[in-house]
Design an enzyme around this catalytic site. Sequence first.
Site, short mmCIF file in Angstrom:
data_model
loop_
_atom_site.label_atom_id
_atom_site.label_comp_id
_atom_site.label_asym_id
_atom_site.label_seq_id
_atom_site.Cartn_x
_atom_site.Cartn_y
_atom_site.Cartn_z
N GLU A 121 -73.71 25.03 18.87
CA GLU A 121 -75.05 25.39 18.44
C GLU A 121 -76.11 24.77 19.33
OE1 GLU A 121 -74.55 26.51 13.87
OE2 GLU A 121 -74.66 24.36 14.17
N CYS A 155 -68.40 9.53 13.92
CA CYS A 155 -69.44 8.84 13.16
C CYS A 155 -69.41 9.42 11.74
CB CYS A 155 -70.82 9.06 13.79
SG CYS A 155 -70.96 8.34 15.44
N CYS A 159 -82.62 21.45 21.73
CA CYS A 159 -81.56 20.48 21.45
C CYS A 159 -80.24 21.11 21.89
CB CYS A 159 -81.57 20.19 19.95
SG CYS A 159 -80.35 18.98 19.47
N CYS A 184 -66.71 16.67 18.42
CA CYS A 184 -66.98 15.33 18.92
C CYS A 184 -65.82 14.43 18.50
CB CYS A 184 -68.28 14.79 18.35
SG CYS A 184 -68.76 13.20 19.06
N CYS A 220 -80.77 17.42 12.52
CA CYS A 220 -79.87 16.43 13.14
C CYS A 220 -78.62 16.23 12.30
CB CYS A 220 -80.51 15.05 13.21
SG CYS A 220 -81.99 14.97 14.14
N CYS A 278 -71.97 12.23 10.29
CA CYS A 278 -72.32 13.37 11.16
C CYS A 278 -71.36 14.54 10.92
CB CYS A 278 -72.27 12.93 12.62
SG CYS A 278 -72.65 14.25 13.77
N1 SAH Z 1 -73.67 11.86 20.14
C1 SAH Z 1 -75.07 11.60 20.38
C2 SAH Z 1 -75.95 12.77 19.91
C3 SAH Z 1 -75.91 12.93 18.43
S1 SAH Z 1 -77.08 13.83 17.51
C4 SAH Z 1 -75.48 10.33 19.68
O1 SAH Z 1 -74.70 9.80 18.91
O2 SAH Z 1 -76.57 9.84 19.93
C5 SAH Z 1 -78.59 13.03 17.51
C6 SAH Z 1 -78.86 12.02 16.40
O3 SAH Z 1 -78.65 12.50 15.07
C7 SAH Z 1 -78.00 10.79 16.54
O4 SAH Z 1 -78.80 9.65 16.44
C8 SAH Z 1 -77.09 10.91 15.37
O5 SAH Z 1 -76.55 9.68 15.00
C9 SAH Z 1 -78.00 11.50 14.32
N2 SAH Z 1 -77.28 12.09 13.19
C10 SAH Z 1 -75.99 12.47 13.12
N3 SAH Z 1 -75.71 12.96 11.90
C11 SAH Z 1 -76.85 12.90 11.17
C12 SAH Z 1 -77.21 13.31 9.86
N4 SAH Z 1 -76.32 13.88 9.05
N5 SAH Z 1 -78.48 13.13 9.48
C13 SAH Z 1 -79.40 12.59 10.30
N6 SAH Z 1 -79.12 12.20 11.54
C14 SAH Z 1 -77.86 12.36 11.99
#
Ligand code: SAH
Length: 382
Positions: free
Chosen positions: A105, A129, A118, A125, A353, A132
């Site tokens: 996406e 985490c 974005c 991934c 996000c 996420c």
């Molecule tokens: N892999 C990269 C890009 C991730 S997306 C990273 O970890 O930085 C961008 C941001 O969204 C990151 O800070 C990630 O931790 C955050 N994120 C992931 N899941 C989320 C969620 N469910 N709600 C809010 N932010 C989230």
Amino acid sequence: MNTVVATPANPPRAGKVNLLDFDRDGLREFFAQLGEKPYRADQVMKWIYHNLEDDFEAMTDLGKALRTKLAEVSCIERPNTLVEKAATDGTHKWLLGMNQGNAVETVYIPEPTRGTLCVSSQIGCALNCQFCSTGAQGFNRNLSTAEIIGQVWVAAKYLGNITHQTRRITNVVMMGMGEPLANFDHVVRAMKLMRDDLGFGLAAKRVTLSTAGMVPQIDKLSEEIDVSLAVSLHATNDELRTELMPINKRYPLAELMGACDRWLARKPRTTITFEYTLMKGVNDQPLHAKQLIRFMRRYPTCKVNLIPFNPFPGTQFKRSETSVIEAFQAQLMAAGVLTMLRRTRGEDIDAACGQLAGQVKDRTRRSAEIRKRQNAEVTHAL
Ligand code: SAH
């Protein structure tokens, strides 16, 4: 919300070199192999990224013979748009088909003074985490350079991003699906195309890479390209951060801070954005704010980006109450920490996000395990 199933773009052209896989040096090299001068490569780059042209026949300043030769050996092949959605707040999301049933996406977020795209870097991934949704989908593979820069190309074409004057994509953030530093070479090459004047021509401060904290790659990045850095923090004590982000076991906070120090030392005029997603009762208490303030003392020129947690099906986490988010922000600001609260955008189309899921043919066992656990929880609740 409106959903359009778009017609596929170029059909796959087996055996041909995809020109979207080259940065400027690579394209010049390719042209040299064809016996062509470097300026011909530059002309083609302008056609591709300034005019968003993917048909060699339209590249009229090249000469018929070269156009024919290029069409024989190469192609300009971008990802296919499978689904395109528009949210009520103007946010746009594309589901782009890659191969073998995978899709990623890409999200466009318009704001009064800028437009941010974005971009995804991987199919799924591997970092897992806990909060996420991409992580919960497991991992299939890295995206190629063409598949990364192709996302910008598709969005730019759709948005009519033709000239610098009418440009609608003013910023690109590598914050879509995947950990960009785990796909280092392709992400760097794609970001070179975002930055290059013959590419999308974006300034260093307008191209941001967000990482969960891959320490050696942060160092390497600072040597290879000038872009902005965002670091996903979410907790400033190792115990909680490891619980939320398994990568913290490999690169604990002390090491991550070392990498941030070195980044700032190498680029004295830049800052780092620390992302902090607020999850109810997990990392949103005054004590956590206090720890974050202490952490930020080391980085007085940097800022914190607070992100309200965005829920997705099956998650155990909840968004913090608005009053708690506001109190957390106020506590940081009172201590002099530059703090932004990221407004949640595109929620009605799951484009916020951490909500990007795409279609991942998981090659790890993770998504199956998570599904099993969720089913067990549902059964238990019944
Ligand atoms: N892999 C990269 C890009 C991730 S997306 C990273 O970890 O930085 C961008 C941001 O969204 C990151 O800070 C990630 O931790 C955050 N994120 C992931 N899941 C989320 C969620 N469910 N709600 C809010 N932010 C989230």
